[in-house]
Design a protein around this motif. Structure first.
Motif, short mmCIF file in Angstrom:
data_model
loop_
_atom_site.label_atom_id
_atom_site.label_comp_id
_atom_site.label_asym_id
_atom_site.label_seq_id
_atom_site.Cartn_x
_atom_site.Cartn_y
_atom_site.Cartn_z
N ARG A 152 -13.84 6.38 -105.16
CA ARG A 152 -14.14 7.80 -105.08
C ARG A 152 -14.97 8.26 -106.28
N THR A 153 -14.66 7.72 -107.46
CA THR A 153 -15.43 8.06 -108.65
C THR A 153 -16.87 7.60 -108.51
N ARG A 154 -17.09 6.40 -108.00
CA ARG A 154 -18.46 5.91 -107.78
C ARG A 154 -19.18 6.75 -106.74
N ASP A 155 -18.47 7.09 -105.65
CA ASP A 155 -19.09 7.90 -104.59
C ASP A 155 -19.54 9.26 -105.12
N ALA A 156 -18.71 9.86 -105.96
CA ALA A 156 -18.99 11.22 -106.43
C ALA A 156 -20.02 11.27 -107.54
N PHE A 157 -19.97 10.30 -108.45
CA PHE A 157 -20.77 10.39 -109.67
C PHE A 157 -21.74 9.23 -109.88
N GLY A 158 -21.72 8.24 -108.99
CA GLY A 158 -22.55 7.08 -109.21
C GLY A 158 -22.11 6.36 -110.46
N GLY A 159 -23.07 5.93 -111.26
CA GLY A 159 -22.72 5.25 -112.50
C GLY A 159 -22.69 6.15 -113.70
N LYS A 160 -22.82 7.46 -113.50
CA LYS A 160 -22.88 8.39 -114.63
C LYS A 160 -21.52 8.65 -115.26
N VAL A 161 -20.45 8.44 -114.47
CA VAL A 161 -19.09 8.67 -114.97
C VAL A 161 -18.34 7.33 -114.91
N LEU A 162 -17.81 6.92 -116.04
CA LEU A 162 -17.10 5.65 -116.13
C LEU A 162 -15.68 5.80 -115.60
N TRP A 163 -15.01 4.68 -115.40
CA TRP A 163 -13.65 4.68 -114.85
C TRP A 163 -12.87 3.55 -115.48
N VAL A 164 -11.59 3.82 -115.81
CA VAL A 164 -10.71 2.75 -116.28
C VAL A 164 -9.40 2.81 -115.50
N PRO A 165 -8.78 1.66 -115.22
CA PRO A 165 -7.51 1.65 -114.49
C PRO A 165 -6.38 2.23 -115.33
N TYR A 166 -5.27 2.49 -114.68
CA TYR A 166 -4.16 3.15 -115.35
C TYR A 166 -3.42 2.21 -116.30
N VAL A 167 -3.11 2.74 -117.45
CA VAL A 167 -2.15 2.15 -118.37
C VAL A 167 -1.61 3.32 -119.18
N ARG A 168 -0.39 3.23 -119.63
CA ARG A 168 0.21 4.34 -120.39
C ARG A 168 -0.66 4.70 -121.59
N PRO A 169 -0.72 6.00 -121.93
CA PRO A 169 -1.47 6.41 -123.12
C PRO A 169 -0.98 5.67 -124.35
N GLY A 170 -1.91 5.23 -125.16
CA GLY A 170 -1.53 4.51 -126.36
C GLY A 170 -2.56 3.46 -126.73
N PHE A 171 -2.11 2.39 -127.35
CA PHE A 171 -3.00 1.38 -127.91
C PHE A 171 -3.86 0.70 -126.85
N GLN A 172 -3.25 0.21 -125.78
CA GLN A 172 -4.00 -0.54 -124.78
C GLN A 172 -5.05 0.32 -124.09
N LEU A 173 -4.70 1.55 -123.74
CA LEU A 173 -5.67 2.44 -123.12
C LEU A 173 -6.86 2.67 -124.03
N SER A 174 -6.60 2.89 -125.31
CA SER A 174 -7.68 3.13 -126.26
C SER A 174 -8.63 1.94 -126.32
N LYS A 175 -8.07 0.72 -126.29
CA LYS A 175 -8.89 -0.48 -126.30
C LYS A 175 -9.75 -0.57 -125.04
N TRP A 176 -9.14 -0.32 -123.89
CA TRP A 176 -9.88 -0.41 -122.64
C TRP A 176 -11.02 0.60 -122.60
N VAL A 177 -10.73 1.83 -123.05
CA VAL A 177 -11.75 2.88 -123.01
C VAL A 177 -12.98 2.48 -123.83
N ILE A 178 -12.79 2.06 -125.05
CA ILE A 178 -13.93 1.74 -125.89
C ILE A 178 -14.66 0.50 -125.40
N GLU A 179 -13.95 -0.44 -124.82
CA GLU A 179 -14.62 -1.64 -124.27
C GLU A 179 -15.55 -1.26 -123.12
#
Length: 228
Positions: A152-179
């Motif tokens: 749905r994110t790709r359909d709505a925004f194409g490649g202009k908006v990034l997406w990351v899968p769910y993980v609890r807020p904290g260390f791992q999410l921060s790592k995934w986001v910056i990667e």
């Protein structure tokens, strides 16, 4: 779609003379003032500056909204200053428990007595942009809480908006986001599955208006789908 959300509420006059945490607090209040951008009590924000510590040294600093402060009434005192270079060292860590992370972040505060910063402090610290805003708008929940969120994110925004899968807020999410951001340095917005949205920029106005644009586009996509 309401006219209130179709335009920026930024005021050059109101923002004139503001910088650092003062400017971040102003932009945060604009976000918090519209419940279509952020739910009450949710969201956080940050700005990066250079400050002088207790020993008179210049320190790269990230000011992060403290826990328990509402964005619509945020003042500079609601942002906590942390040593950015010390937080950045955690990019090299593979794992970290919540308890370890919270203790480490506390040790990075310029003022040990300052309010406790957001649990998502590392997310703000790792992103290179000067201004970062994170919200949980209802319109974004139509993507984060829906089946096939990534599609749905790709359909709505194409490649202009990034997406990351769910993980609890904290260390791992921060790592995934910056990667993900480092693989797409041109991007200025992201949807966090089952969580919310991020926008960022090198100035407060662009980061704030990025959140307005993202939320407006999310509403438009869902309205269009509801008519079919």
């Amino acid at each position: 779609m309401s006219a209130a959300l179709s335009r920026s509420l930024w005021s050059r006059k109101a923002a004139q003379g503001l910088a650092g945490p003062g400017l971040c607090a102003y932009a945060s209040r604009l976000v918090g003032a519209d419940p279509r951008l952020v739910l009450w009590g949710g969201g956080n924000s940050s700005v990066k500056t250079v400050e002088t510590d207790h020993a008179g040294r210049s320190v790269r600093t990230v000011w992060v909204k403290a826990s328990g402060f509402d964005m619509k009434a945020l003042k500079p005192s609601g942002l906590t200053a942390l040593r950015l270079d010390e937080l950045a060292l955690l990019r090299g860590r593979e794992k970290m428990t919540d308890e370890e992370m919270v203790a480490y972040i506390h040790r990075c505060q310029l003022d040990p007595q300052a309010a406790r910063p957001s649990i998502e402090t590392l997310l703000h610290a790792f992103l290179p942009a000067e201004h970062v805003y994170h919200t949980h708008a209802d319109a974004i929940a139509g993507f984060t809480c829906a089946p096939e969120s990534e599609r749905r994110t790709r359909d709505a925004f194409g490649g202009k908006v990034l997406w990351v899968p769910y993980v609890r807020p904290g260390f791992q999410l921060s790592k995934w986001v910056i990667e993900v951001v480092e693989r797409h340095p041109e991007a200025r917005a992201m949807i966090l599955d089952k969580h919310g949205a991020l926008t960022w920029g090198e100035d407060a106005r662009r980061a704030y208006e990025g959140m307005v644009t993202l939320t407006r586009a999310a509403m438009g996509y869902q309205f269009a789908r509801a008519k079919t």
